[in-house]
Design a protein around this motif. Structure first.
Motif, PDB file in Angstrom:
ATOM      1  N   LEU A  11       0.420  -1.378  -0.024  1.00 20.51           N
ATOM      2  CA  LEU A  11      -0.378   0.113  -0.247  1.00 20.51           C
ATOM      3  C   LEU A  11       1.052   1.392  -0.206  1.00 20.51           C
ATOM      4  O   LEU A  11       1.656   1.105   0.784  1.00 20.51           O
ATOM      5  CB  LEU A  11      -0.987   0.379   1.602  1.00 20.51           C
ATOM      6  CG  LEU A  11      -1.961   1.133   1.493  1.00 20.51           C
ATOM      7  CD1 LEU A  11      -2.641   0.974   0.207  1.00 20.51           C
ATOM      8  CD2 LEU A  11      -2.486   1.421   2.829  1.00 20.51           C
ATOM      9  N   VAL A  12       0.674   2.305  -0.807  1.00 18.48           N
ATOM     10  CA  VAL A  12       1.365   3.213  -1.447  1.00 18.48           C
ATOM     11  C   VAL A  12       0.779   4.540  -0.976  1.00 18.48           C
ATOM     12  O   VAL A  12      -0.260   4.311  -2.132  1.00 18.48           O
ATOM     13  CB  VAL A  12       2.488   2.831  -2.589  1.00 18.48           C
ATOM     14  CG1 VAL A  12       1.679   3.344  -3.415  1.00 18.48           C
ATOM     15  CG2 VAL A  12       2.978   4.224  -2.126  1.00 18.48           C
ATOM     16  N   GLN A  13       0.068   5.736  -1.177  1.00 14.43           N
ATOM     17  CA  GLN A  13       0.164   7.011  -1.431  1.00 14.43           C
ATOM     18  C   GLN A  13       0.545   8.003  -2.582  1.00 14.43           C
ATOM     19  O   GLN A  13       1.019   7.543  -3.234  1.00 14.43           O
ATOM     20  CB  GLN A  13       0.451   8.155  -0.267  1.00 14.43           C
ATOM     21  CG  GLN A  13      -0.663   7.881   1.106  1.00 14.43           C
ATOM     22  CD  GLN A  13      -0.475   8.898   2.280  1.00 14.43           C
ATOM     23  OE1 GLN A  13       0.723   9.899   1.772  1.00 14.43           O
ATOM     24  NE2 GLN A  13      -1.154   9.167   2.590  1.00 14.43           N
ATOM     25  N   ALA A  14      -0.598   8.018  -3.371  1.00 12.69           N
ATOM     26  CA  ALA A  14      -0.314   8.874  -4.505  1.00 12.69           C
ATOM     27  C   ALA A  14       0.457   8.953  -4.422  1.00 12.69           C
ATOM     28  O   ALA A  14       1.464  10.244  -3.268  1.00 12.69           O
ATOM     29  CB  ALA A  14      -1.757   9.484  -4.987  1.00 12.69           C
ATOM     30  N   GLY A  15       1.582   9.339  -5.350  1.00 14.12           N
ATOM     31  CA  GLY A  15       2.673  10.492  -5.936  1.00 14.12           C
ATOM     32  C   GLY A  15       3.913   9.802  -5.081  1.00 14.12           C
ATOM     33  O   GLY A  15       4.970   9.973  -5.931  1.00 14.12           O
ATOM     34  N   GLY A  16       4.058   8.107  -4.703  1.00 14.49           N
ATOM     35  CA  GLY A  16       5.046   7.340  -4.015  1.00 14.49           C
ATOM     36  C   GLY A  16       5.639   6.191  -5.330  1.00 14.49           C
ATOM     37  O   GLY A  16       5.345   6.851  -6.071  1.00 14.49           O
ATOM     38  N   SER A  17       6.800   6.148  -4.652  1.00 12.00           N
ATOM     39  CA  SER A  17       6.839   4.556  -5.705  1.00 12.00           C
ATOM     40  C   SER A  17       6.659   3.303  -4.542  1.00 12.00           C
ATOM     41  O   SER A  17       7.238   3.518  -3.641  1.00 12.00           O
ATOM     42  CB  SER A  17       8.259   5.370  -5.072  1.00 12.00           C
ATOM     43  OG  SER A  17       8.843   6.409  -6.122  1.00 12.00           O
ATOM     44  N   LEU A  18       7.147   1.603  -5.911  1.00 12.33           N
ATOM     45  CA  LEU A  18       6.842   0.741  -5.425  1.00 12.33           C
ATOM     46  C   LEU A  18       8.498   0.733  -5.844  1.00 12.33           C
ATOM     47  O   LEU A  18       8.133   0.708  -7.192  1.00 12.33           O
ATOM     48  CB  LEU A  18       5.989   0.371  -5.252  1.00 12.33           C
ATOM     49  CG  LEU A  18       4.571   0.237  -3.769  1.00 12.33           C
ATOM     50  CD1 LEU A  18       3.471  -0.572  -4.117  1.00 12.33           C
ATOM     51  CD2 LEU A  18       5.865  -0.264  -2.599  1.00 12.33           C
ATOM     52  N   ARG A  19       9.115  -0.557  -5.392  1.00 10.86           N
ATOM     53  CA  ARG A  19       9.820  -1.509  -6.959  1.00 10.86           C
ATOM     54  C   ARG A  19       9.111  -3.139  -6.350  1.00 10.86           C
ATOM     55  O   ARG A  19       9.524  -3.559  -5.222  1.00 10.86           O
ATOM     56  CB  ARG A  19      11.502  -1.760  -6.593  1.00 10.86           C
ATOM     57  CG  ARG A  19      12.214  -1.930  -7.369  1.00 10.86           C
ATOM     58  CD  ARG A  19      13.330  -1.744  -7.352  1.00 10.86           C
ATOM     59  NE  ARG A  19      14.077  -3.295  -6.622  1.00 10.86           N
ATOM     60  CZ  ARG A  19      15.180  -3.441  -6.695  1.00 10.86           C
ATOM     61  NH1 ARG A  19      16.265  -2.285  -7.554  1.00 10.86           N
ATOM     62  NH2 ARG A  19      16.069  -4.015  -5.581  1.00 10.86           N
ATOM     63  N   LEU A  20       8.297  -3.458  -7.735  1.00 16.34           N
ATOM     64  CA  LEU A  20       8.455  -4.773  -7.603  1.00 16.34           C
ATOM     65  C   LEU A  20       9.791  -6.082  -8.590  1.00 16.34           C
ATOM     66  O   LEU A  20      10.142  -4.949  -9.356  1.00 16.34           O
ATOM     67  CB  LEU A  20       7.244  -5.409  -8.814  1.00 16.34           C
ATOM     68  CG  LEU A  20       6.177  -4.042  -8.622  1.00 16.34           C
ATOM     69  CD1 LEU A  20       4.806  -5.022  -9.237  1.00 16.34           C
ATOM     70  CD2 LEU A  20       5.925  -4.761  -7.007  1.00 16.34           C
ATOM     71  N   SER A  21       9.831  -6.673  -7.277  1.00 17.83           N
ATOM     72  CA  SER A  21      10.698  -8.197  -7.866  1.00 17.83           C
ATOM     73  C   SER A  21       9.940  -9.139  -8.034  1.00 17.83           C
ATOM     74  O   SER A  21       9.122  -9.242  -7.952  1.00 17.83           O
ATOM     75  CB  SER A  21      11.805  -8.362  -6.928  1.00 17.83           C
ATOM     76  OG  SER A  21      12.770  -6.804  -6.486  1.00 17.83           O
ATOM     77  N   CYS A  22      10.797  -9.506  -9.324  1.00 16.91           N
ATOM     78  CA  CYS A  22      10.451 -10.838 -10.038  1.00 16.91           C
ATOM     79  C   CYS A  22      11.589 -12.372 -10.036  1.00 16.91           C
ATOM     80  O   CYS A  22      12.339 -11.746 -10.570  1.00 16.91           O
ATOM     81  CB  CYS A  22       9.402 -11.128 -11.321  1.00 16.91           C
ATOM     82  SG  CYS A  22       9.136 -12.916 -11.744  1.00 16.91           S
TER      83      CYS A  22
END
Length: 122
Positions: A11-22
């Motif tokens: 969960l992140v706020q609008a404008g934020g960042s996430l990094r997905l890994s696979c």
């Protein structure tokens, strides 16, 4: 055969960042082009980004171009999706997939992960 396991959602706020890994199993990761797709309830799975086997070329959906970056580390058997400037409409389950070539159609991909939820709050 390739097994794929995604991680990094949340969960992140609008404008934020996430990094997905696979993370991929097996020794043949570098033989596959990799893609990221996403899906929301009641909708078809849609293309987000893809990267060629060598990582030399990348492709993006118009809706994420300039905000998301796909990359891969063949030594670590891992593909990433860096997501910046997230919007509520980016909320979805994100899947990584492996294919013999970089493509936008789900039909081109042979192996899929189980998905990771990304939720962007307003």
């Amino acid at each position: 055969q390739v097994q794929l396991v995604e991680s990094g959602g949340g969960l992140v706020q609008a404008g934020g960042s996430l990094r997905l890994s696979c993370a991929a199993s097996g020794r043949t990761f570098s033989r596959y082009a990799m893609g990221w797709f996403r899906q929301t309830p009641g909708k078809e799975r849609e293309f987000v980004a893809a990267i060629r086997r060598s990582g030399g070329s990348t492709y993006y959906a118009y809706s994420v171009k300039g905000r998301f970056t796909i990359s891969r580390d063949n030594a670590k058997n891992t593909v990433y999706l860096q997501m910046n400037s997230l919007k509520p409409e980016d909320t979805a389950v994100y899947y990584c997939a492996a294919s013999t070539r970089a493509a936008v159609s789900t039909l081109e991909y042979d192996y899929w992960g189980q998905g990771t939820q990304v939720t962007v709050s307003p």
